[in-house]
Motif scaffolding. Structure first.
Motif, PDB file in Angstrom:
ATOM      1  N   MET A 169      28.620  33.147  36.250  1.00 56.96           N
ATOM      2  CA  MET A 169      29.283  34.339  36.782  1.00 56.96           C
ATOM      3  C   MET A 169      30.022  33.962  38.059  1.00 56.96           C
ATOM      4  N   VAL A 170      31.306  34.334  38.132  1.00 53.23           N
ATOM      5  CA  VAL A 170      32.100  34.096  39.332  1.00 53.23           C
ATOM      6  C   VAL A 170      32.902  35.352  39.652  1.00 53.23           C
ATOM      7  N   LYS A 171      33.182  35.550  40.935  1.00 50.83           N
ATOM      8  CA  LYS A 171      34.045  36.648  41.327  1.00 50.83           C
ATOM      9  C   LYS A 171      35.495  36.278  41.026  1.00 50.83           C
ATOM     10  N   CYS A 172      36.289  37.287  40.660  1.00 50.86           N
ATOM     11  CA  CYS A 172      37.683  37.011  40.327  1.00 50.86           C
ATOM     12  C   CYS A 172      38.568  38.191  40.711  1.00 50.86           C
ATOM     13  N   GLU A 212      43.469  49.004  25.208  1.00 53.01           N
ATOM     14  CA  GLU A 212      44.667  48.179  25.118  1.00 53.01           C
ATOM     15  C   GLU A 212      44.311  46.695  25.238  1.00 53.01           C
ATOM     16  N   ILE A 213      45.162  45.857  24.656  1.00 56.27           N
ATOM     17  CA  ILE A 213      44.994  44.403  24.723  1.00 56.27           C
ATOM     18  C   ILE A 213      46.170  43.825  25.486  1.00 56.27           C
ATOM     19  N   ALA A 214      45.884  42.892  26.396  1.00 59.99           N
ATOM     20  CA  ALA A 214      46.938  42.347  27.245  1.00 59.99           C
ATOM     21  C   ALA A 214      46.647  40.888  27.569  1.00 59.99           C
ATOM     22  N   LYS A 215      47.673  40.215  28.068  1.00 55.06           N
ATOM     23  CA  LYS A 215      47.510  38.851  28.572  1.00 55.06           C
ATOM     24  C   LYS A 215      47.638  38.907  30.084  1.00 55.06           C
ATOM     25  N   ILE A 216      46.613  38.433  30.786  1.00 58.21           N
ATOM     26  CA  ILE A 216      46.584  38.516  32.241  1.00 58.21           C
ATOM     27  C   ILE A 216      46.220  37.162  32.843  1.00 58.21           C
ATOM     28  N   VAL A 217      46.408  37.048  34.162  1.00 56.56           N
ATOM     29  CA  VAL A 217      46.020  35.847  34.901  1.00 56.56           C
ATOM     30  C   VAL A 217      44.988  36.243  35.946  1.00 56.56           C
ATOM     31  N   LEU A 218      43.859  35.526  35.958  1.00 57.48           N
ATOM     32  CA  LEU A 218      42.781  35.763  36.912  1.00 57.48           C
ATOM     33  C   LEU A 218      42.682  34.597  37.891  1.00 57.48           C
ATOM     34  N   LYS A 219      42.314  34.911  39.114  1.00 55.05           N
ATOM     35  CA  LYS A 219      42.022  33.898  40.126  1.00 55.05           C
ATOM     36  C   LYS A 219      40.553  34.010  40.479  1.00 55.05           C
ATOM     37  N   THR A 220      39.776  32.923  40.292  1.00 59.24           N
ATOM     38  CA  THR A 220      38.341  32.965  40.539  1.00 59.24           C
ATOM     39  C   THR A 220      38.003  32.414  41.928  1.00 59.24           C
ATOM     40  N   ALA A 221      36.872  32.851  42.461  1.00 58.10           N
ATOM     41  CA  ALA A 221      36.459  32.430  43.793  1.00 58.10           C
ATOM     42  C   ALA A 221      36.016  30.972  43.817  1.00 58.10           C
ATOM     43  N   SER A 222      35.545  30.468  42.680  1.00 52.46           N
ATOM     44  CA  SER A 222      35.133  29.069  42.559  1.00 52.46           C
ATOM     45  C   SER A 222      35.582  28.545  41.202  1.00 52.46           C
ATOM     46  N   PRO A 223      35.699  27.220  41.047  1.00 55.16           N
ATOM     47  CA  PRO A 223      36.179  26.663  39.780  1.00 55.16           C
ATOM     48  C   PRO A 223      35.276  27.050  38.604  1.00 55.16           C
ATOM     49  N   LEU A 224      35.895  27.266  37.468  1.00 56.75           N
ATOM     50  CA  LEU A 224      35.181  27.638  36.246  1.00 56.75           C
ATOM     51  C   LEU A 224      35.471  26.605  35.167  1.00 56.75           C
ATOM     52  N   GLY A 231      34.814  29.946  25.233  1.00 57.15           N
ATOM     53  CA  GLY A 231      36.095  30.521  25.617  1.00 57.15           C
ATOM     54  C   GLY A 231      36.096  32.028  25.601  1.00 57.15           C
ATOM     55  N   GLY A 232      34.957  32.609  25.242  1.00 57.40           N
ATOM     56  CA  GLY A 232      34.808  34.065  25.273  1.00 57.40           C
ATOM     57  C   GLY A 232      34.078  34.488  26.530  1.00 57.40           C
ATOM     58  N   ALA A 233      34.592  35.506  27.207  1.00 61.25           N
ATOM     59  CA  ALA A 233      33.998  35.943  28.471  1.00 61.25           C
ATOM     60  C   ALA A 233      34.097  37.453  28.584  1.00 61.25           C
ATOM     61  N   ILE A 234      33.460  38.003  29.611  1.00 59.84           N
ATOM     62  CA  ILE A 234      33.551  39.444  29.882  1.00 59.84           C
ATOM     63  C   ILE A 234      33.879  39.660  31.356  1.00 59.84           C
ATOM     64  N   LEU A 235      34.547  40.774  31.631  1.00 60.43           N
ATOM     65  CA  LEU A 235      34.758  41.226  33.001  1.00 60.43           C
ATOM     66  C   LEU A 235      33.759  42.335  33.301  1.00 60.43           C
ATOM     67  N   ILE A 236      33.166  42.286  34.483  1.00 58.56           N
ATOM     68  CA  ILE A 236      32.143  43.246  34.888  1.00 58.56           C
ATOM     69  C   ILE A 236      32.582  43.930  36.181  1.00 58.56           C
ATOM     70  N   ASP A 237      32.492  45.240  36.211  1.00 60.24           N
ATOM     71  CA  ASP A 237      32.846  45.994  37.406  1.00 60.24           C
ATOM     72  C   ASP A 237      31.868  45.663  38.529  1.00 60.24           C
ATOM     73  N   GLN A 285      44.478  46.876  36.896  1.00 59.92           N
ATOM     74  CA  GLN A 285      45.711  46.717  37.643  1.00 59.92           C
ATOM     75  C   GLN A 285      45.689  45.430  38.452  1.00 59.92           C
ATOM     76  N   LYS A 286      46.865  44.962  38.807  1.00 59.48           N
ATOM     77  CA  LYS A 286      46.977  43.779  39.644  1.00 59.48           C
ATOM     78  C   LYS A 286      46.263  44.027  40.973  1.00 59.48           C
ATOM     79  N   GLY A 287      45.470  43.050  41.393  1.00 57.47           N
ATOM     80  CA  GLY A 287      44.716  43.164  42.636  1.00 57.47           C
ATOM     81  C   GLY A 287      43.281  43.620  42.456  1.00 57.47           C
ATOM     82  N   ASN A 288      42.945  44.178  41.284  1.00 57.60           N
ATOM     83  CA  ASN A 288      41.560  44.598  41.028  1.00 57.60           C
ATOM     84  C   ASN A 288      40.616  43.393  41.058  1.00 57.60           C
ATOM     85  N   ARG A 289      39.383  43.611  41.510  1.00 57.54           N
ATOM     86  CA  ARG A 289      38.392  42.536  41.598  1.00 57.54           C
ATOM     87  C   ARG A 289      37.212  42.826  40.670  1.00 57.54           C
TER      88      ARG A 289
END
Length: 413
Positions: free
Chosen positions: A340-343, A370-382, A394-400, A327-331
């Motif tokens: 690895m960067v926080k987003c 599900e597959i979706a297109k989203i926008v992430l904001k990172t804590a530092s430049p990537l 260009g392949g990455a993963i999201l980690i809880d 969901q929007k706002g999830n970190r």
């Protein structure tokens, strides 16, 4: 000897596990004790012959239901090549497992039941293959024995699938009639398919060229580790260790360290403990720079004339792999290679219907598979490349953040 990584996909009961079992069995790649165990388990199922699907259906729940619900990996080799096989699930609800298995595959074998032709799951798996940019595709039309080895049936399916492939932009497609159960066209050519003038499946796998799959035009070197012995013998030694994921590096090249943007030149390169003038992907190397600059794990070293995108705002396609919705706002943590960067999730642009490629707007959350297109904001430049341009960067993963569980597979845009 190179390694071919390939994945099998298709609808439930199309014969994926049997195909792999037949490939291993006929190529004599099964250990005697393993084969004996499978023979005993087959007897328990009261079948007349060995059940080759048991070679890959390793989970108890799979064996009880006769389906594959996780990705099973098998390894074998021939005098020509080594192989790593991923047997992916057929059910819709295991899309995430297929994405996992296909993420680093050179080739995908999509099975089609000759009796049913192109079905929904065929299209679904083809769309995922197109999204992941898998370089080579084999369409294995299975169970030809159940349609009397009909050439017309084969040709009609080829025509139907060619339309799907054209709409998705899939290239390098090979069509192959087989019977996994009987071994027709798996290791040896079958006389029952004499109208087919192409190679067998094993011959295809042994001879397909994968050298061009590595991008040697765009150079990227993620730093995995910094070596500093700090001993009298190696007082001035400072080496940057990692795998050259794409391109070529040479002694004397002008390079930039990202995301900081520091510039220097390559002093020398080590490979297998020896100094070399150049290195190329996918070699693992130790890089030495002429200037004493601050470089650490997670930095990306690239040619100064060939910079990637460096940004804190990232648009990505994502396959969601967690029961808890996105969901929007999830970190989360975002990891690409050794970085690895926080987003934070800033926007969900749309969800993608994997059966039709239709975009669903005004979506408030993304659920499992599900597959979706989203926008992430990172804590530092990537520093990254578009997945379509260079999947290796260009392949990455999201980690809880709380559990360290991988919850999403990303294709950065």
């Amino acid at each position: 000897m190179d390694i071919l990584r390939f994945i099998t996909a298709g609808s439930v009961d199309d014969g994926k596990s049997t195909l792999i079992g037949r490939l291993l069995y006929d190529s004599k790649s099964i250990m005697i004790d393993h084969l004996t165990a499978i023979q005993q388990q087959t007897k328990h199922k009261a079948l007349g012959e060995i059940d080759l699907a048991l070679l890959t259906d390793g989970l108890r729940a799979e064996r009880e239901q006769g389906i594959t619900i996780d990705v099973a990996y098998k390894y074998f080799s021939t005098p020509a090549r080594k192989f790593i096989i991923a047997d992916a699930p057929g059910h819709v609800q295991y899309t995430r497992n297929m994405v996992t298995g296909a993420s680093n595959a050179n080739l995908i074998i999509i099975l089609i039941d000759a009796r049913n032709g192109v079905v929904e799951q065929t299209k679904r798996h083809s769309i995922i293959a197109a999204l992941l940019k898998i370089p080579h595709v084999i369409i294995a039309i299975n169970k030809m024995d159940m349609v009397d080895y009909s050439e017309d049936t084969f040709n009609n399916i080829v025509i139907d699938y060619a339309a799907v492939a054209e709409s998705l932009g899939l290239n390098n497609i090979t069509y192959l009639p087989i019977s996994a159960l009987n071994g027709d066209n798996i290791v040896e050519k079958s006389e029952l398919l004499s109208w087919y003038d192409g190679p067998s499946l094993l011959s295809l796998l042994e001879n397909i060229s994968i050298h061009q799959d590595v991008n040697l035009n765009i150079t990227r070197f993620p730093v995995q580790y910094v070596i500093r012995p700090q001993s009298p013998e190696w007082h001035d030694y400072r080496g940057y260790v990692g795998k050259l994921i794409s391109g070529v590096l040479k002694q004397g090249d002008a390079v930039t360290v990202l995301p900081e943007g520091l510039t220097t030149t390559i002093d020398y390169i080590e490979h297998n403990g020896k100094k070399v003038n150049e290195a190329f992907a996918p070699q693992s190397i130790v890089l030495h720079l002429k200037d004493d600059i601050d470089v650490s794990r997670g930095n990306l070293i690239v040619p100064s004339h060939q910079l990637p995108t460096v940004s804190k705002e990232i648009t990505t396609l994502i396959c969601w792999m967690d029961a808890k919705p996105l969901q929007k706002g999830n970190r989360y943590w975002l990891q690409i290679n050794s970085t690895m960067v926080k987003c934070m999730v800033c926007e969900i642009q749309y969800a993608l219907d994997v059966n039709t490629l239709e975009q669903k707007n005004n979506v408030s959350y993304i659920g499992l598979n599900e597959i979706a297109k989203i926008v992430l904001k990172t804590a530092s430049p990537l520093a990254f490349d578009s997945y379509n341009t260079l999947s290796a960067n260009g392949g990455a993963i999201l980690i809880d953040e709380a559990t360290n569980v991988t919850v999403g597979a990303c294709m950065l845009q």
